[in-house]
Design a protein around this motif. Structure first.
Motif, PDB file in Angstrom:
ATOM      1  N   ALA A  72      -0.689  11.424  -0.306  1.00 34.63           N
ATOM      2  CA  ALA A  72       0.582  11.785   0.346  1.00 34.63           C
ATOM      3  C   ALA A  72       0.479  11.633   1.861  1.00 34.63           C
ATOM      4  CB  ALA A  72       0.969  13.214  -0.021  1.00 34.63           C
ATOM      5  N   ALA A  73      -0.657  12.033   2.437  1.00 39.43           N
ATOM      6  CA  ALA A  73      -0.841  11.908   3.889  1.00 39.43           C
ATOM      7  C   ALA A  73      -0.889  10.436   4.303  1.00 39.43           C
ATOM      8  CB  ALA A  73      -2.128  12.623   4.309  1.00 39.43           C
ATOM      9  N   THR A  74      -1.517   9.614   3.464  1.00 38.79           N
ATOM     10  CA  THR A  74      -1.576   8.178   3.761  1.00 38.79           C
ATOM     11  C   THR A  74      -0.185   7.561   3.698  1.00 38.79           C
ATOM     12  OG1 THR A  74      -3.806   8.074   2.829  1.00 38.79           O
ATOM     13  CG2 THR A  74      -2.620   5.989   3.092  1.00 38.79           C
ATOM     14  N   ARG A  75       0.561   7.917   2.662  1.00 38.29           N
ATOM     15  CA  ARG A  75       1.928   7.394   2.532  1.00 38.29           C
ATOM     16  C   ARG A  75       2.757   7.747   3.768  1.00 38.29           C
ATOM     17  NH1 ARG A  75       6.056   9.786  -1.932  1.00 38.29           N
ATOM     18  NH2 ARG A  75       5.601  11.647  -0.694  1.00 38.29           N
ATOM     19  N   GLN A  76       2.661   8.976   4.220  1.00 39.93           N
ATOM     20  CA  GLN A  76       3.451   9.404   5.375  1.00 39.93           C
ATOM     21  C   GLN A  76       3.036   8.661   6.641  1.00 39.93           C
ATOM     22  OE1 GLN A  76       6.108  12.019   5.514  1.00 39.93           O
ATOM     23  NE2 GLN A  76       6.322  10.590   7.218  1.00 39.93           N
ATOM     24  N   THR A  77       1.748   8.504   6.846  1.00 40.55           N
ATOM     25  CA  THR A  77       1.265   7.847   8.064  1.00 40.55           C
ATOM     26  C   THR A  77       1.599   6.361   8.051  1.00 40.55           C
ATOM     27  OG1 THR A  77      -0.522   9.485   8.120  1.00 40.55           O
ATOM     28  CG2 THR A  77      -0.730   7.590   9.582  1.00 40.55           C
ATOM     29  N   LEU A  78       1.499   5.713   6.894  1.00 37.57           N
ATOM     30  CA  LEU A  78       1.928   4.314   6.789  1.00 37.57           C
ATOM     31  C   LEU A  78       3.398   4.173   7.155  1.00 37.57           C
ATOM     32  CD1 LEU A  78       0.144   3.106   3.518  1.00 37.57           C
ATOM     33  CD2 LEU A  78      -0.113   2.081   5.786  1.00 37.57           C
ATOM     34  N   ALA A  79       4.218   5.062   6.635  1.00 35.87           N
ATOM     35  CA  ALA A  79       5.653   5.006   6.933  1.00 35.87           C
ATOM     36  C   ALA A  79       5.908   5.215   8.419  1.00 35.87           C
ATOM     37  CB  ALA A  79       6.404   6.057   6.109  1.00 35.87           C
ATOM     38  N   ASN A  80       5.208   6.166   9.018  1.00 35.07           N
ATOM     39  CA  ASN A  80       5.386   6.420  10.454  1.00 35.07           C
ATOM     40  C   ASN A  80       4.983   5.202  11.277  1.00 35.07           C
ATOM     41  OD1 ASN A  80       6.047   8.953   9.561  1.00 35.07           O
ATOM     42  ND2 ASN A  80       4.480  10.040  10.701  1.00 35.07           N
ATOM     43  N   GLY A  81       3.834   4.605  10.930  1.00 31.65           N
ATOM     44  CA  GLY A  81       3.363   3.446  11.679  1.00 31.65           C
ATOM     45  C   GLY A  81       4.280   2.248  11.526  1.00 31.65           C
ATOM     46  N   LEU A  82       4.717   1.974  10.303  1.00 35.60           N
ATOM     47  CA  LEU A  82       5.639   0.857  10.076  1.00 35.60           C
ATOM     48  C   LEU A  82       6.947   1.073  10.821  1.00 35.60           C
ATOM     49  CD1 LEU A  82       5.003   0.180   6.285  1.00 35.60           C
ATOM     50  CD2 LEU A  82       4.537  -1.405   8.166  1.00 35.60           C
ATOM     51  N   ARG A  83       7.405   2.314  10.871  1.00 34.23           N
ATOM     52  CA  ARG A  83       8.654   2.607  11.581  1.00 34.23           C
ATOM     53  C   ARG A  83       8.531   2.264  13.062  1.00 34.23           C
ATOM     54  NH1 ARG A  83       8.871   7.548  10.481  1.00 34.23           N
ATOM     55  NH2 ARG A  83       8.448   8.507  12.502  1.00 34.23           N
ATOM     56  N   LEU A  84       7.367   2.475  13.651  1.00 37.43           N
ATOM     57  CA  LEU A  84       7.161   2.137  15.058  1.00 37.43           C
ATOM     58  C   LEU A  84       7.194   0.627  15.291  1.00 37.43           C
ATOM     59  CD1 LEU A  84       4.388   4.654  16.157  1.00 37.43           C
ATOM     60  CD2 LEU A  84       6.873   4.872  16.326  1.00 37.43           C
ATOM     61  N   LEU A  85       6.985  -0.153  14.240  1.00 38.74           N
ATOM     62  CA  LEU A  85       7.078  -1.614  14.339  1.00 38.74           C
ATOM     63  C   LEU A  85       8.472  -2.108  13.956  1.00 38.74           C
ATOM     64  CD1 LEU A  85       3.675  -2.549  12.650  1.00 38.74           C
ATOM     65  CD2 LEU A  85       4.143  -2.316  15.098  1.00 38.74           C
TER      66      LEU A  85
ATOM     67  N   ALA B  93       0.846  -1.204   0.000  1.00 32.31           N
ATOM     68  CA  ALA B  93       0.000   0.000   0.000  1.00 32.31           C
ATOM     69  C   ALA B  93       0.878   1.250   0.000  1.00 32.31           C
ATOM     70  CB  ALA B  93      -0.925  -0.013   1.220  1.00 32.31           C
ATOM     71  N   HIS B  94       1.963   1.216   0.774  1.00 34.06           N
ATOM     72  CA  HIS B  94       2.889   2.357   0.792  1.00 34.06           C
ATOM     73  C   HIS B  94       3.540   2.537  -0.572  1.00 34.06           C
ATOM     74  CE1 HIS B  94       6.782   4.391   1.497  1.00 34.06           C
ATOM     75  NE2 HIS B  94       6.089   5.099   2.376  1.00 34.06           N
ATOM     76  N   ALA B  95       3.989   1.420  -1.171  1.00 37.48           N
ATOM     77  CA  ALA B  95       4.638   1.502  -2.483  1.00 37.48           C
ATOM     78  C   ALA B  95       3.653   2.001  -3.544  1.00 37.48           C
ATOM     79  CB  ALA B  95       5.187   0.125  -2.870  1.00 37.48           C
ATOM     80  N   ARG B  96       2.398   1.587  -3.446  1.00 37.31           N
ATOM     81  CA  ARG B  96       1.378   2.039  -4.398  1.00 37.31           C
ATOM     82  C   ARG B  96       1.168   3.555  -4.275  1.00 37.31           C
ATOM     83  NH1 ARG B  96      -3.879  -1.446  -4.389  1.00 37.31           N
ATOM     84  NH2 ARG B  96      -2.905  -2.414  -6.213  1.00 37.31           N
TER      85      ARG B  96
ATOM     86  N   ALA C 172      10.453  -1.619   7.499  1.00 36.42           N
ATOM     87  CA  ALA C 172      10.745  -0.653   6.446  1.00 36.42           C
ATOM     88  C   ALA C 172       9.513  -0.410   5.589  1.00 36.42           C
ATOM     89  CB  ALA C 172      11.893  -1.163   5.575  1.00 36.42           C
ATOM     90  N   ALA C 173       9.468   0.774   4.964  1.00 31.00           N
ATOM     91  CA  ALA C 173       8.378   1.145   4.061  1.00 31.00           C
ATOM     92  C   ALA C 173       8.967   1.325   2.658  1.00 31.00           C
ATOM     93  CB  ALA C 173       7.695   2.428   4.538  1.00 31.00           C
ATOM     94  N   PRO C 174       9.000   0.261   1.845  1.00 27.08           N
ATOM     95  CA  PRO C 174       9.602   0.365   0.505  1.00 27.08           C
ATOM     96  C   PRO C 174       8.802   1.315  -0.383  1.00 27.08           C
ATOM     97  CG  PRO C 174       9.193  -1.940   1.136  1.00 27.08           C
ATOM     98  CD  PRO C 174       8.471  -1.079   2.116  1.00 27.08           C
ATOM     99  N   ASP C 175       9.517   2.009  -1.284  1.00 28.61           N
ATOM    100  CA  ASP C 175       8.801   2.880  -2.213  1.00 28.61           C
ATOM    101  C   ASP C 175       8.514   2.168  -3.534  1.00 28.61           C
ATOM    102  OD1 ASP C 175      11.356   2.808  -3.205  1.00 28.61           O
ATOM    103  OD2 ASP C 175      11.786   4.919  -2.849  1.00 28.61           O
ATOM    104  N   VAL C 176       9.096   0.969  -3.725  1.00 20.64           N
ATOM    105  CA  VAL C 176       8.740   0.115  -4.867  1.00 20.64           C
ATOM    106  C   VAL C 176       8.664  -1.319  -4.368  1.00 20.64           C
ATOM    107  CG1 VAL C 176       9.766   1.599  -6.633  1.00 20.64           C
ATOM    108  CG2 VAL C 176      11.149  -0.177  -5.561  1.00 20.64           C
ATOM    109  N   MET C 177       7.849  -2.123  -5.066  1.00 20.24           N
ATOM    110  CA  MET C 177       7.764  -3.548  -4.726  1.00 20.24           C
ATOM    111  C   MET C 177       7.510  -4.347  -5.996  1.00 20.24           C
ATOM    112  SD  MET C 177       5.804  -3.824  -1.056  1.00 20.24           S
ATOM    113  CE  MET C 177       5.713  -5.602  -1.089  1.00 20.24           C
TER     114      MET C 177
END
Length: 720
Positions: free
Chosen positions: A699-712, A609-612, A715-720
């Protein structure tokens, strides 16, 4: 985000209350209970109405029966609350940012303007970026002790759950605003180390494994040591199991006895033992006085099991629909396999007492600090520590403080003396103990009695944990201490906390045990002793290989080095998420196929979802500047914006409850809502101003996904 808006509403309501002459109040607002609508509801009118009417009707109410007085007050309160709510609503209507304000059944409902609220959420995310969801700085210092692997054992999948929980908790607490110290407590001495070094000296001296295999090799030696030292126990355990659960085995006792006599001339000893078996009595390892008796008897046990297997297979062929036969066949097959493993080393039986004596002698070499033994311990300890550091680096797990069990033994002995001098501890049956319930004045058995030193002066886990906890409080100035330790240690840790409380440490009241259940295999519990653990390096290798295959399929044109990086992010993310996405009070049955799944409730689904989102945003030169105009919001947009707004609250909740699962569930739900939005709402093809608004939402979703994944720790890949 919703909290910020409700705080704004609360401030405005208080301004109105002052204007109306009611004075400021402590307000609690909650979301309005209407689907697809953002807003806050206040029951302040009921509070004010109750206060007024209790004063006005006091003489009348005093003359009525209690039940009737209550009914009268409630009737009048509803009427008065609605009137006050209408007063407040009338004053709020002109305020900016509200779609409407209404007084309904005595409640003041403030409905936010959808576009205004959506802009507030998205602006907060984009402006705060990596800080979105972060809490205000707090003065409290927290130490989280986690991982705690033992040297001279391999790092396995069970250790991974502890490490992931502790690391994620540290990340969440720091993000919530706390001063956090991540601590590791390495078990670098103890009986497991003594057993490993004894086995090395006795059977493997001079051998040295390849550098990358040292940790695994030491773990294999530990498993071998335990198998050797517990060999008699394992043999007798199988015999007792057969005697209690296998009627065919018991019925064959007479035949087995005759065979022993005929082939080996073995008589009284085995006859007595077989008599015990047939009568259902439990055997003990020392029941076989003649070592040759068991050596002669063991092959006959195997023949009997082979006979039972053959009979069951014949029965299965004759009765294919009998539901009991597969279960009996599987059970007998498992016992036969255990018999086979034990038969391979039947020559160990007579040597076990000698080996156990040698282990005790080896332990004394540690106690007297024999220089040669200490050198061997230091060398092999370094092998384990090197492996641990490599694994932590791969998992991106970092520690601020390293404790070692070997360093707190002397401190622990000094603490025992102090506790005895203060009367907190006492000698009972030759042991220094703390009778915790008695010292706390408890009548009901709760914390029981904790031994804190062996009678021979050697240390226990408790000796060292008391010293370690004292260090945390005094040397590191910790206000709150958290232990990430499996649930089987719950009583023990409560005992440590209570002894520290009796000792006079106020921080003991804030000690917390974050308990978690074990990781098992589909075939049952794992055991370092049995050697049936799934080693971290094995599972990590398999996951990374599978992740690379999937990246090759999904994105074949990606450069090789980029594929390697993404495969590592996805593979390790899958492992971590499988440890964090279940409640820590539940056993994880670790199934490799489930861990490698790239569908549904798994890290790759969230990462994709982050990569998308990244892929959408790559197609625009720059993000349009706000404010954004949201018209006729779809349910998918509303759900997504609403979930983005909840992130700061979920971070605070995860920190307060010590629960990374809250964040694991949050990012999964966010990915799910984003995918729902993606499939229904065109972004790049939409007309303006909707196109710009939706790009900002992506853009807001991408940022929040990255923040949440970082707390776990994922990594939040930008391509998959």
């Amino acid at each position: 985000m919703f909290q910020q808006e409700t705080q704004r509403v609360a401030a405005l309501i208080n301004e109105v209350l002052e204007t109306l002459g009611y004075g400021r109040r402590q307000l609690e607002l909650r979301p309005v209970p209407f689907s697809g609508v953002w807003g806050a509801a206040s029951s302040i009118s009921y509070q004010l109405a109750t206060e007024q009417l209790e004063a006005e009707l006091q003489p009348q109410l005093a003359e009525l029966p209690k039940k009737e007085a209550k009914r009268l007050l409630q009737e009048r309160v509803r009427e008065r609350a609605q009137a006050i709510a209408e007063q407040i609503a009338a004053q709020l209507i002109a305020r900016d940012g509200f779609a409407r304000v209404e007084a309904v059944n005595g409640y003041v409902n403030v409905i936010f303007d959808s576009s205004h609220y959506a802009n507030a959420v998205i602006r907060a995310v984009l402006e705060q970026a990596e800080r979105y969801g972060q809490g205000e700085p707090k003065t409290e210092r927290i130490m989280v002790e986690f991982s705690q692997p033992n040297t001279h054992k391999a790092f396995h999948i069970g250790h991974l759950r502890n490490a992931c929980l502790g690391d994620s908790l540290c990340r969440i607490l720091r993000f919530a605003g706390y001063d956090v110290l991540a601590a590791n407590y390495i078990g670098d001495i103890g009986l497991h180390v003594i057993k490993t070094l004894w086995c090395y000296l006795r059977f493997h001296q001079g051998e040295e494994p390849p550098r990358q295999q040292r940790g695994r090799w030491l773990g294999e030696i530990y498993a071998e040591a335990d198998r050797r030292l517990n060999y008699r126990d394992d043999v007798v355990a199988l015999l007792n199991e057969l005697a209690h659960d296998d009627q065919l085995f018991v019925q064959a006792i007479d035949r087995m006895l005759k065979e022993l006599w005929r082939e080996h001339k073995v008589g009284e000893d085995i006859a007595y033992l077989l008599g015990q078996i047939s009568s259902g009595r439990e055997l003990k390892p020392d029941a076989f006085y003649d070592d040759q008796t068991i050596v002669a008897f063991w092959p006959i046990v195997g023949k009997q099991l082979e006979h039972e297997l053959a009979a069951l297979r014949d029965q299965q062929a004759a009765e294919p629909d009998n539901p009991d036969i597969p279960r009996l066949l599987a059970s007998t097959q498992e016992r036969y396999q255990r018999w086979q493993r034990l038969a391979e080393t039947i020559d160990w039986w007579p040597q076990v007492p000698t080996w156990q004596r040698e282990v005790r002698e080896t332990f004394q070499r540690w106690e007297r600090k024999d220089p040669d033994f200490i050198r061997l311990w230091e060398e092999t300890r370094a092998w384990s520590l090197e492996e641990f550091h490599r694994i932590y680096a791969e998992l991106d797990i970092h520690f601020d403080v390293w404790f070692y069990e070997s360093e707190v033994e002397d401190e622990g002995r000094a603490i025992v003396r102090e506790l005895l001098e203060k009367g907190i501890a006492e000698i009972s049956d030759g042991l220094p103990v703390v009778k915790i319930d008695e010292k706390l004045g408890l009548d009901k058995e709760t914390y029981r009695t904790l031994p804190i030193l062996r009678s021979d002066g050697t240390t226990l886990y408790s000796t060292k944990d008391l010293a370690l906890t004292k260090r945390k409080f005094e040397q590191y100035g910790v206000d709150r201490a958290i232990w990430v330790v499996d649930t089987r240690q719950s009583l023990y840790l409560q005992q440590i906390f209570k002894v520290m409380e009796l000792w006079g440490f106020p921080q003991a009241a804030k000690c917390y045990h974050l308990a978690y259940e074990m990781v098992t295999l589909p075939s049952g519990a794992m055991s370092s002793r049995s050697g049936n653990v799934v080693l971290y390096e094995d599972i990590a290798r398999q996951v990374l290989e599978r992740a690379r295959e999937i990246i090759d399929e999904k994105n074949p044109t990606l450069p090789p080095e980029r594929k390697e990086e993404v495969a590592r992010q996805v593979g390790l993310g899958s492992l971590k998420y499988s440890m964090l996405s279940r409640d820590n009070n539940r056993v994880i049955v670790f199934d490799i196929e489930e861990a490698l799944s790239f569908e549904g409730h798994a890290a790759p689904y969230i990462q994709y979802a982050h990569a998308r989102a990244c892929r959408i945003l790559e197609k625009v030169d720059a993000l349009p500047e706000g404010p954004y105009t949201f018209r006729d919001l779809t349910p998918e947009e509303i759900n997504l914006i609403e979930h983005l707004a909840n992130f700061p609250n979920d971070v605070a909740k995860a920190a307060e409850e010590y629960k990374p699962l809250v964040i694991a569930n949050y990012v999964y739900e966010l990915a799910k809502r984003f995918n729902d939005f993606y499939h229904v709402c065109p972004v790049l093809q939409a007309e303006e101003p909707t196109r710009s608004a939706r790009l900002a939402l992506v853009a807001a979703t991408r940022q929040t996904l990255a923040n949440g994944l970082r707390l776990l720790g994922i990594a939040a890949p930008d391509v998959m």
